[in-house]
Motif scaffolding. Structure first.
Motif, mmCIF file in Angstrom:
data_model
loop_
_atom_site.group_PDB
_atom_site.id
_atom_site.type_symbol
_atom_site.label_atom_id
_atom_site.label_comp_id
_atom_site.label_asym_id
_atom_site.label_seq_id
_atom_site.Cartn_x
_atom_site.Cartn_y
_atom_site.Cartn_z
ATOM 1 N N GLY A 46 0.818 -1.203 0.000
ATOM 2 C CA GLY A 46 0.000 0.000 0.000
ATOM 3 C C GLY A 46 0.854 1.255 0.000
ATOM 4 O O GLY A 46 1.823 1.353 0.746
ATOM 5 N N ARG A 60 -5.869 10.194 -1.752
ATOM 6 C CA ARG A 60 -6.111 8.880 -2.358
ATOM 7 C C ARG A 60 -7.619 8.665 -2.499
ATOM 8 O O ARG A 60 -8.415 9.193 -1.719
ATOM 9 C CB ARG A 60 -5.544 7.765 -1.483
ATOM 10 C CG ARG A 60 -4.036 7.861 -1.255
ATOM 11 C CD ARG A 60 -3.280 7.115 -2.330
ATOM 12 N NE ARG A 60 -1.860 7.049 -2.020
ATOM 13 C CZ ARG A 60 -0.912 7.802 -2.563
ATOM 14 N NH1 ARG A 60 -1.256 8.719 -3.455
ATOM 15 N NH2 ARG A 60 0.355 7.671 -2.240
ATOM 16 N N PRO A 114 -10.712 6.532 -1.696
ATOM 17 C CA PRO A 114 -10.970 5.578 -0.613
ATOM 18 C C PRO A 114 -11.896 4.428 -0.984
ATOM 19 O O PRO A 114 -12.129 3.530 -0.174
ATOM 20 C CB PRO A 114 -11.643 6.455 0.451
ATOM 21 C CG PRO A 114 -12.375 7.491 -0.343
ATOM 22 C CD PRO A 114 -11.533 7.749 -1.570
ATOM 23 N N ALA A 168 -5.025 8.901 4.279
ATOM 24 C CA ALA A 168 -4.953 7.876 5.327
ATOM 25 C C ALA A 168 -5.191 8.498 6.697
ATOM 26 O O ALA A 168 -5.919 7.942 7.536
ATOM 27 C CB ALA A 168 -3.592 7.176 5.276
ATOM 28 N N SER A 189 -8.533 3.396 -6.978
ATOM 29 C CA SER A 189 -8.108 3.362 -5.570
ATOM 30 C C SER A 189 -7.156 2.225 -5.247
ATOM 31 O O SER A 189 -6.386 2.304 -4.289
ATOM 32 C CB SER A 189 -9.332 3.253 -4.654
ATOM 33 O OG SER A 189 -9.906 1.952 -4.734
ATOM 34 N N CYS A 214 -8.116 -1.322 -0.706
ATOM 35 C CA CYS A 214 -8.059 -0.485 0.493
ATOM 36 C C CYS A 214 -8.658 -1.225 1.688
ATOM 37 O O CYS A 214 -9.513 -2.096 1.528
ATOM 38 C CB CYS A 214 -8.840 0.811 0.287
ATOM 39 S SG CYS A 214 -8.340 1.755 -1.158
ATOM 40 N N LEU A 264 -4.040 2.069 2.072
ATOM 41 C CA LEU A 264 -4.661 2.520 0.822
ATOM 42 C C LEU A 264 -3.778 2.170 -0.365
ATOM 43 O O LEU A 264 -2.550 2.141 -0.263
ATOM 44 C CB LEU A 264 -4.887 4.038 0.863
ATOM 45 C CG LEU A 264 -5.807 4.577 1.962
ATOM 46 C CD1 LEU A 264 -5.878 6.100 1.894
ATOM 47 C CD2 LEU A 264 -7.196 3.966 1.874
ATOM 48 N N ASN A 265 -4.439 1.914 -1.477
ATOM 49 C CA ASN A 265 -3.760 1.651 -2.754
ATOM 50 C C ASN A 265 -2.802 0.470 -2.657
ATOM 51 O O ASN A 265 -1.663 0.534 -3.092
ATOM 52 C CB ASN A 265 -3.012 2.899 -3.235
ATOM 53 C CG ASN A 265 -2.572 2.793 -4.685
ATOM 54 O OD1 ASN A 265 -3.209 2.118 -5.493
ATOM 55 N ND2 ASN A 265 -1.465 3.432 -5.005
#
Length: 414
Positions: A31, A54, A56, A172, A232, A235, A252-253
């Protein structure tokens, strides 16, 4: 033989102490943004690009759920609108059981489908029932985000679908602020803790839905929310409780290795294990001079000339922080203190250490005492004492001479 034993013991102790002294390295995550926050102390334990914007994806539904909980009750009914039928996978009416416009869902069932099954159509339904339309509901979402101090966030859709927009984003760090609000809302908190739920529309059969959070109930995971879109990546938001601590985590990602779908959960497990075992590092050592304060004083109290003295201030205990790469704010608050009352054991103020919502105060102590003032003015005091001796001596001599003169006059008139 004895020498070998001594060497062996020495190596054992060396390895023991070196292993305990070294901090566990931060995990390498797929991530591109991630964070771990202790919800009790507000301390950030791990940080990776926590303020970068980012998408979500379906973690957005936590905001939708929060607004539902704040505006409706579990027994309230919500009407399924025509627009909900156009929402893509995963949607309750598309993937579980067909739903006709005009049917209703209880607030409790809507919440369960939204957060466990991640129903895109149910998020749309909640938006129209609460806001009249999606546009108005997005305004409610952004007002709530602002109230939570989510400064890098803008919501456009209630379900996180972002195919038609680049303006739906968060960070985040912002998601941990939303996560704390979720944790403090009994209805939403109880919902994300469910593994399964029986739900139905007003005209439909009972259906069993399962939570998409694969880590729920494992190693202290009490709830979370998954998400994925092409923009995205994979996540995940989760909350963990262990040994009296509550930690919110976000990745995330990350990678979506379909169909196994394991990468984001592996990321999360690494992050969580690190977060519960990470040790703080010394940021500022006790005894180290932090800064100097300038105080005015009179060399001789009340009557002497005014002078200044620089007083170094220091700590009597270490300031320990998690190694996140974030720079803390240091705000100094110095008391109105008399230099003549300086003592190495009496605090002269505080320094507030702040990182985002975490703050802690440490007492500051002077590195010098009033004896330093006396030393700095020793020559002045000696000269003053000599001057005083001369003045007193002169007064005595004058008085003696005056008395003698007076006696002579008396003797002449006898």
């Amino acid at each position: 033989m004895m020498k070998k034993k001594v060497i062996s013991l020495a190596l054992t102790f060396s390895l023991l102490f070196s292993s305990t002294a070294l901090a566990a390295p931060a995990p390498e995550l797929i991530g591109t943004s991630a964070i771990a926050v202790d919800l009790n102390t507000k301390e950030i334990i791990y940080a990776k690009n926590i303020d970068e914007k980012r998408q979500p994806a379906s973690i957005t539904k936590l905001m939708t759920a929060l607004l539902l909980a704040e505006n409706k009750k579990p027994e309230d009914n919500l009407t399924y609108p025509q627009g909900a039928k156009t929402q893509p996978d995963y949607s309750y009416g598309l993937n579980v059981h067909p739903v006709q416009a005009g049917e209703t869902f209880s607030g409790a069932n809507a919440m369960d489908i939204l957060l466990l099954y991640s129903g895109n159509d149910i998020a749309y339904m909640i938006a129209e029932n609460l806001g009249g339309n999606v546009e108005n509901f997005s305004k409610l979402m952004n007002e709530k985000a602002k109230a939570l101090n989510m400064t890098n966030t803008n919501f456009v859709t209630p379900n996180g679908l972002d195919d038609n927009t680049n303006d739906h984003y968060t960070s985040a760090y912002d998601l941990t602020l939303l996560g704390e609000a979720v944790y403090n809302n009994p209805w939403v908190k109880a919902t994300i803790a469910k593994k399964t739920s029986e739900v139905k529309s007003s005209n439909g059969p009972i259906a069993v839905i399962e939570n998409r959070n694969k880590l729920l109930g494992i190693n202290g995971n009490i709830g979370g929310k998954t998400g994925y879109t092409t923009k995205s990546g994979r996540c995940l938001f989760t909350i963990y409780e262990r040994n009296g601590r509550t930690i919110a985590t976000v990745v995330l990602n990350s990678e979506y290795n379909f169909p196994a779908d394991t990468k984001v959960f592996e990321d999360m497990e690494k992050l969580v294990e690190y977060s519960f075992t990470a040790d703080k590092q010394v940021y500022l050592e006790k005894g180290k001079e932090l800064q100097s304060i300038t105080l005015k004083y009179k060399s001789i109290p009340f009557i002497g000339p005014t002078r200044t003295i620089k007083v170094p201030v220091t700590l009597h205990k270490d300031i320990n922080l998690y190694d996140t790469g974030l720079t803390p704010e240091l705000n100094y608050n110095i008391d109105d203190v008399s230099p003549w009352k300086l003592s190495a054991d009496k605090p002269v103020g505080k320094v507030d250490v702040k990182i985002r919502n975490y703050s802690e105060s440490y007492e500051l102590f002077p590195n010098i005492s009033k004896m330093q003032i006396i030393k700095d003015n020793a020559l002045y005091y000696i000269l003053a004492l000599l001057a005083l001796i001369i003045i007193v001596s002169s007064i005595i001599i004058i008085r003696v001479k005056f008395k003698r003169k007076k006696r002579r006059k008396k003797s002449l008139f006898r």
